[in-house]
Structure formats: C-alpha cells, structure tokens
Design a protein around this motif. Structure first.
Motif, PDB file in Angstrom:
ATOM      1  N   GLY A   1       7.185   3.063  -7.972  1.00 54.03           N
ATOM      2  CA  GLY A   1       6.997   1.712  -7.464  1.00 54.03           C
ATOM      3  C   GLY A   1       8.272   1.015  -7.019  1.00 54.03           C
ATOM      4  O   GLY A   1       8.240  -0.146  -6.622  1.00 54.03           O
ATOM      5  N   VAL A   2       9.402   1.719  -7.085  1.00 55.49           N
ATOM      6  CA  VAL A   2      10.663   1.104  -6.681  1.00 55.49           C
ATOM      7  C   VAL A   2      11.112   1.673  -5.331  1.00 55.49           C
ATOM      8  O   VAL A   2      11.209   2.890  -5.159  1.00 55.49           O
ATOM      9  CB  VAL A   2      11.768   1.347  -7.741  1.00 55.49           C
ATOM     10  N   VAL A   3      11.379   0.776  -4.381  1.00 57.28           N
ATOM     11  CA  VAL A   3      11.788   1.173  -3.033  1.00 57.28           C
ATOM     12  C   VAL A   3      13.295   1.063  -2.891  1.00 57.28           C
ATOM     13  O   VAL A   3      13.866   0.028  -3.210  1.00 57.28           O
ATOM     14  CB  VAL A   3      11.154   0.234  -1.984  1.00 57.28           C
ATOM     15  N   THR A   4      13.929   2.121  -2.431  1.00 57.13           N
ATOM     16  CA  THR A   4      15.358   2.068  -2.154  1.00 57.13           C
ATOM     17  C   THR A   4      15.583   2.533  -0.728  1.00 57.13           C
ATOM     18  O   THR A   4      15.275   3.671  -0.388  1.00 57.13           O
ATOM     19  CB  THR A   4      16.130   3.014  -3.110  1.00 57.13           C
ATOM     20  N   GLU A   5      16.082   1.628   0.113  1.00 64.22           N
ATOM     21  CA  GLU A   5      16.378   2.047   1.485  1.00 64.22           C
ATOM     22  C   GLU A   5      17.637   2.904   1.481  1.00 64.22           C
ATOM     23  O   GLU A   5      18.522   2.730   0.638  1.00 64.22           O
ATOM     24  CB  GLU A   5      16.577   0.829   2.399  1.00 64.22           C
ATOM     25  N   GLU A   6      17.698   3.854   2.384  1.00 67.73           N
ATOM     26  CA  GLU A   6      18.856   4.729   2.453  1.00 67.73           C
ATOM     27  C   GLU A   6      19.335   4.830   3.896  1.00 67.73           C
ATOM     28  O   GLU A   6      18.597   4.545   4.830  1.00 67.73           O
ATOM     29  CB  GLU A   6      18.503   6.118   1.905  1.00 67.73           C
TER      30      GLU A   6
ATOM     31  N   THR B   1       0.835  -1.210   0.000  1.00 70.03           N
ATOM     32  CA  THR B   1       0.000   0.000   0.000  1.00 70.03           C
ATOM     33  C   THR B   1       0.864   1.253   0.000  1.00 70.03           C
ATOM     34  O   THR B   1       0.622   2.188  -0.762  1.00 70.03           O
ATOM     35  CB  THR B   1      -0.892   0.029   1.266  1.00 70.03           C
ATOM     36  N   ASP B   2       1.898   1.252   0.860  1.00 73.14           N
ATOM     37  CA  ASP B   2       2.793   2.421   0.928  1.00 73.14           C
ATOM     38  C   ASP B   2       3.399   2.700  -0.446  1.00 73.14           C
ATOM     39  O   ASP B   2       3.523   3.846  -0.868  1.00 73.14           O
ATOM     40  CB  ASP B   2       3.946   2.165   1.904  1.00 73.14           C
TER      41      ASP B   2
ATOM     42  N   GLU C   1       5.228  11.464  -3.722  1.00 69.78           N
ATOM     43  CA  GLU C   1       6.175  12.583  -3.662  1.00 69.78           C
ATOM     44  C   GLU C   1       7.561  12.026  -3.982  1.00 69.78           C
ATOM     45  O   GLU C   1       8.292  11.589  -3.090  1.00 69.78           O
ATOM     46  CB  GLU C   1       6.146  13.246  -2.274  1.00 69.78           C
ATOM     47  N   PRO C   2       7.941  12.090  -5.262  1.00 70.40           N
ATOM     48  CA  PRO C   2       9.197  11.454  -5.673  1.00 70.40           C
ATOM     49  C   PRO C   2      10.437  12.074  -5.034  1.00 70.40           C
ATOM     50  O   PRO C   2      11.492  11.436  -4.980  1.00 70.40           O
ATOM     51  CB  PRO C   2       9.220  11.633  -7.198  1.00 70.40           C
ATOM     52  N   ASN C   3      10.324  13.312  -4.524  1.00 73.22           N
ATOM     53  CA  ASN C   3      11.495  13.956  -3.924  1.00 73.22           C
ATOM     54  C   ASN C   3      11.603  13.726  -2.422  1.00 73.22           C
ATOM     55  O   ASN C   3      12.563  14.159  -1.785  1.00 73.22           O
ATOM     56  CB  ASN C   3      11.474  15.467  -4.185  1.00 73.22           C
ATOM     57  N   ALA C   4      10.579  13.088  -1.845  1.00 67.63           N
ATOM     58  CA  ALA C   4      10.549  12.975  -0.383  1.00 67.63           C
ATOM     59  C   ALA C   4      11.314  11.753   0.113  1.00 67.63           C
ATOM     60  O   ALA C   4      11.452  10.757  -0.594  1.00 67.63           O
ATOM     61  CB  ALA C   4       9.099  12.899   0.101  1.00 67.63           C
ATOM     62  N   HIS C   5      11.808  11.865   1.342  1.00 64.22           N
ATOM     63  CA  HIS C   5      12.314  10.710   2.079  1.00 64.22           C
ATOM     64  C   HIS C   5      11.107  10.135   2.825  1.00 64.22           C
ATOM     65  O   HIS C   5      10.470  10.847   3.605  1.00 64.22           O
ATOM     66  CB  HIS C   5      13.365  11.126   3.109  1.00 64.22           C
TER      67      HIS C   5
ATOM     68  N   SER D   1      14.537   4.826   6.548  1.00 66.99           N
ATOM     69  CA  SER D   1      14.148   5.798   5.520  1.00 66.99           C
ATOM     70  C   SER D   1      14.308   5.214   4.113  1.00 66.99           C
ATOM     71  O   SER D   1      15.225   4.421   3.863  1.00 66.99           O
ATOM     72  CB  SER D   1      14.998   7.059   5.667  1.00 66.99           C
ATOM     73  N   TYR D   2      13.402   5.623   3.231  1.00 71.44           N
ATOM     74  CA  TYR D   2      13.354   5.074   1.880  1.00 71.44           C
ATOM     75  C   TYR D   2      13.057   6.167   0.861  1.00 71.44           C
ATOM     76  O   TYR D   2      12.381   7.157   1.177  1.00 71.44           O
ATOM     77  CB  TYR D   2      12.232   4.016   1.770  1.00 71.44           C
ATOM     78  N   ARG D   3      13.493   5.907  -0.356  1.00 72.90           N
ATOM     79  CA  ARG D   3      12.981   6.625  -1.516  1.00 72.90           C
ATOM     80  C   ARG D   3      11.988   5.686  -2.177  1.00 72.90           C
ATOM     81  O   ARG D   3      12.257   4.491  -2.318  1.00 72.90           O
ATOM     82  CB  ARG D   3      14.109   6.944  -2.495  1.00 72.90           C
ATOM     83  N   ILE D   4      10.859   6.225  -2.602  1.00 73.62           N
ATOM     84  CA  ILE D   4       9.889   5.398  -3.325  1.00 73.62           C
ATOM     85  C   ILE D   4       9.535   6.143  -4.607  1.00 73.62           C
ATOM     86  O   ILE D   4       8.848   7.162  -4.579  1.00 73.62           O
ATOM     87  CB  ILE D   4       8.621   5.129  -2.490  1.00 73.62           C
ATOM     88  N   VAL D   5      10.045   5.675  -5.724  1.00 78.26           N
ATOM     89  CA  VAL D   5       9.828   6.342  -7.013  1.00 78.26           C
ATOM     90  C   VAL D   5       9.363   5.313  -8.030  1.00 78.26           C
ATOM     91  O   VAL D   5      10.028   4.286  -8.228  1.00 78.26           O
ATOM     92  CB  VAL D   5      11.124   7.026  -7.515  1.00 78.26           C
TER      93      VAL D   5
END
Lengths: 138, 92
Positions: free
Chosen positions: A126-131, A91-92, A98-102, A120-124
């Motif tokens: 449909g792709v999740v990248t943990e940071e 769901t998240d 918001e492609p620019n948000a953490h 914390s993640y970037r979600i752009v």
C-alpha cells in the motif's frame, strides 16, 4: 530506479496511444533477479474501459507460465491513464500484487497534446514510491 | 491424495518462501481449508465472505475456476491449482 530501453518505452507509448481512450496494459518480462525489462508482452484489457484495467485471467495464466518456463519475472507492469495524470490511483495501489515489479504509468490525457507522460513506481504493502526512470539506447 | 498448489510471490510469506505446496481435499473449498491448517492466514487471502476474492485468480490445471464450479469445483490427485493475484487497477 528503473532502467529501460528507448525501444521498450516507445512500445508502451504506442500501445497506450492505440488503445486510447481505453486503458492499455501489459508486462515487460526480464530474467529473474536481473531487474532488467526485456520482453514486451502487451495484454488485453479485459475491462475495455477508460477508467479500469484488468488482465484477462486466461491470458495472464499463459503469460505467467511462459515467464516461469523461461526463468523470467514481470519486471515492469504498465498501464495507461487516459484522462488523468500518470500517478497510481487508490485502485492501482489496492490491487498492486507484484512487490518486485516496477509499476509504469503513462498518461495519454488530452492536455498533453503530442507528448506522453511516463513515470515509474514501486507499490509495496500500500505504499507508493516514485522512482527515477533512466531511458537508455536499445 | 495430494494436489500441488502454486503460490504467487506475494503470498509466499505464508509458505516459508515455497513456490508450491501440497494440499488435500475433494473440492477447492476443502483444499483451501487444508492449506489454511498447514499455512495459517492463507485462506483469508483467497476467500472473502464465503466466496473467492474478486481480485484473486485461481486455476485448476488450465481453467479459471470461475468458469468451473468456483469453490465447489472438484479436485483430484495429480491436479495442479495455481493462484495468481489479478493484475488490475485504473484511474478510478
């Protein structure tokens, strides 16, 4: 990488604990393009649910306008998971807009006892990248 | 008759990066049809099966159009329409 002050991290955790077992949510605004979260804005979870959150639409309009007027953007969008780990759910991912948000997730699930997990993640698209999260003194 | 439509970051790929665009129409439905003619692809991001998408908020001036007349809401010259994707999610 997300760089965030200890003070703001504490505020997120405090909000998550206060609303537990419902999910807590909010934004941290920062100057446009700065990638620095500064202004803490806890939001109402219009769903008041342990498994779902949604910003109240009228509150969101007000807060987004304020950010516009102050040349800010939502640098961090946070919410809590109250029974599962701090990892973006399907769901998240599907509603991330918001492609620019953490996207900061905290978990207040019981087996963590006194500690709280914050990631914390970037979600752009449909792709999740943990940071990495770097917590700095206020 | 022109109505200003404020476009969120995530949809600015359809407007060549513009934060706000003008469109015409007597109702929100017509306005979105006009937007689609100028910025193809936008309508699909706002409407699904003839209704506003559940996770897109559309405001006429200071009101959520869900509390007005949805797609049938009348719009007029000088109005501002704001589109904001809902911020939502959750463990399930």
């Amino acid at each position: 990488m997300l760089t965030i002050s200890k003070e703001l991290v504490d505020k997120i955790i405090e909000h998550a604990r206060a609303d537990h077992p419902d999910e807590a949510c909010g934004v941290i605004a920062g100057p446009l393009g700065s990638d620095t979260p500064v202004r803490f804005v806890p939001m109402e979870n219009a769903e008041r649910s342990p498994t779902f959150y949604r910003f109240d639409s009228m509150e969101q309009l007000k807060v987004w306008r304020e950010m516009d007027d102050r040349d800010e953007e939502p640098v961090v969008i946070y919410h809590s998971h109250t029974a599962t780990e701090a990892y973006p759910s399907r769901t998240d991912i599907s509603y991330a807009s918001e492609p620019n948000a953490h996207y900061v997730l905290v978990s207040t699930r019981e087996e963590l006892r006194e500690s709280v997990e914050l990631r914390s993640y970037r979600i752009v698209d449909g792709v999740v990248t943990e940071e990495e999260v770097e917590i700095v003194p206020a | 008759m022109a109505i200003e439509v404020r476009i969120p970051t995530i949809l600015r790929t359809y407007t060549d990066g513009a934060k706000a665009v003008d469109a015409k129409g007597a109702t929100l439905q017509e306005l979105i049809g006009d937007l689609e003619a100028r910025h193809p692809g936008l309508q699909d991001r706002l409407i699904e099966q003839g209704a506003l998408r559940r996770f897109v908020n559309v405001y006429l001036n200071d009101e959520d159009v869900r509390f007005l007349g949805g797609l049938e809401t009348p719009v007029a010259d000088g109005d501002t329409v704001t589109v904001l994707p809902a911020v939502a999610g959750g463990a399930r």
